[in-house]
Design a protein around this motif. Sequence first.
Motif, short mmCIF file in Angstrom:
data_model
loop_
_atom_site.label_atom_id
_atom_site.label_comp_id
_atom_site.label_asym_id
_atom_site.label_seq_id
_atom_site.Cartn_x
_atom_site.Cartn_y
_atom_site.Cartn_z
N LEU A 4 0.82 -1.20 0.00
CA LEU A 4 0.00 0.00 0.00
C LEU A 4 0.86 1.26 0.00
O LEU A 4 0.54 2.25 -0.66
CB LEU A 4 -0.92 -0.01 1.22
CG LEU A 4 -2.20 0.78 1.13
CD1 LEU A 4 -3.00 0.43 -0.11
CD2 LEU A 4 -3.04 0.57 2.36
N GLY A 5 1.98 1.23 0.71
CA GLY A 5 2.90 2.36 0.71
C GLY A 5 3.53 2.58 -0.66
O GLY A 5 3.74 3.72 -1.08
N THR A 6 3.83 1.49 -1.34
CA THR A 6 4.40 1.59 -2.69
C THR A 6 3.39 2.20 -3.66
O THR A 6 3.74 3.05 -4.48
CB THR A 6 4.82 0.19 -3.19
OG1 THR A 6 5.70 -0.39 -2.24
CG2 THR A 6 5.50 0.28 -4.54
N VAL A 7 2.13 1.76 -3.56
CA VAL A 7 1.09 2.32 -4.43
C VAL A 7 0.90 3.80 -4.14
O VAL A 7 0.76 4.62 -5.06
CB VAL A 7 -0.23 1.52 -4.27
CG1 VAL A 7 -1.37 2.21 -4.98
CG2 VAL A 7 -0.06 0.11 -4.79
N ALA A 8 0.88 4.18 -2.86
CA ALA A 8 0.71 5.59 -2.50
C ALA A 8 1.86 6.43 -3.04
O ALA A 8 1.66 7.56 -3.52
CB ALA A 8 0.61 5.72 -0.98
N GLN A 10 3.69 5.78 -5.72
CA GLN A 10 3.54 5.88 -7.17
C GLN A 10 2.45 6.89 -7.54
O GLN A 10 2.58 7.61 -8.52
CB GLN A 10 3.21 4.51 -7.76
CG GLN A 10 4.35 3.53 -7.74
CD GLN A 10 5.47 3.96 -8.66
OE1 GLN A 10 5.24 4.51 -9.72
NE2 GLN A 10 6.69 3.71 -8.24
N LEU A 11 1.36 6.91 -6.75
CA LEU A 11 0.28 7.85 -7.05
C LEU A 11 0.72 9.29 -6.81
O LEU A 11 0.24 10.21 -7.48
CB LEU A 11 -0.96 7.52 -6.23
CG LEU A 11 -1.73 6.28 -6.66
CD1 LEU A 11 -2.90 6.02 -5.74
CD2 LEU A 11 -2.21 6.40 -8.09
N PRO A 19 -7.50 8.51 -11.51
CA PRO A 19 -8.78 8.11 -12.11
C PRO A 19 -8.82 6.63 -12.50
O PRO A 19 -9.87 6.00 -12.41
CB PRO A 19 -8.90 9.00 -13.35
CG PRO A 19 -8.03 10.16 -13.06
CD PRO A 19 -6.91 9.65 -12.22
N LEU A 20 -7.69 6.08 -12.90
CA LEU A 20 -7.64 4.66 -13.24
C LEU A 20 -8.00 3.81 -12.02
O LEU A 20 -8.82 2.90 -12.12
CB LEU A 20 -6.25 4.30 -13.75
CG LEU A 20 -6.03 2.81 -14.05
CD1 LEU A 20 -6.81 2.42 -15.28
CD2 LEU A 20 -4.55 2.54 -14.22
N PHE A 21 -7.43 4.13 -10.87
CA PHE A 21 -7.74 3.38 -9.66
C PHE A 21 -9.20 3.55 -9.26
O PHE A 21 -9.84 2.62 -8.79
CB PHE A 21 -6.82 3.82 -8.52
CG PHE A 21 -5.48 3.16 -8.55
CD1 PHE A 21 -5.28 1.96 -7.89
CD2 PHE A 21 -4.42 3.72 -9.24
CE1 PHE A 21 -4.05 1.34 -7.92
CE2 PHE A 21 -3.18 3.11 -9.28
CZ PHE A 21 -3.00 1.91 -8.61
N ILE A 22 -9.74 4.76 -9.44
CA ILE A 22 -11.14 5.01 -9.08
C ILE A 22 -12.08 4.19 -9.96
O ILE A 22 -13.00 3.53 -9.47
CB ILE A 22 -11.45 6.51 -9.17
CG1 ILE A 22 -10.71 7.26 -8.06
CG2 ILE A 22 -12.95 6.78 -9.09
CD1 ILE A 22 -10.79 8.76 -8.17
N PHE A 23 -11.85 4.19 -11.27
CA PHE A 23 -12.75 3.47 -12.18
C PHE A 23 -12.61 1.96 -12.04
O PHE A 23 -13.61 1.23 -12.09
CB PHE A 23 -12.51 3.89 -13.63
CG PHE A 23 -13.08 5.24 -13.94
CD1 PHE A 23 -14.45 5.44 -13.95
CD2 PHE A 23 -12.26 6.31 -14.21
CE1 PHE A 23 -14.99 6.67 -14.21
CE2 PHE A 23 -12.79 7.56 -14.48
CZ PHE A 23 -14.16 7.74 -14.49
#
Length: 84
Positions: A4-8, A10-11, A19-23
Amino acid sequence: MSMLGTVAKQLKNHPALIPLFIFIGGGTTMSILYLGRLALRNPDVCWDRTNNPEPWNKMEANQQYKLFTINTDYSKLKKDRPDF
């Protein structure tokens, strides 16, 4: 570092991915809710075969079980099958 830290991280570096993650998250949520509705509300699914072996035979002709219908008024349909 956790996933989760890695994804945060990158975002923060690439905000165009938000928007990709939201959709993707919204689509996943809607598909899970629809599959849950099919499993719980569809008359073709029977979870208890001993007490209710054929639940589709107990439906009235004017009962609607589809998610949406176009140009169909279920209150005016006649029963076209014999009583059990």
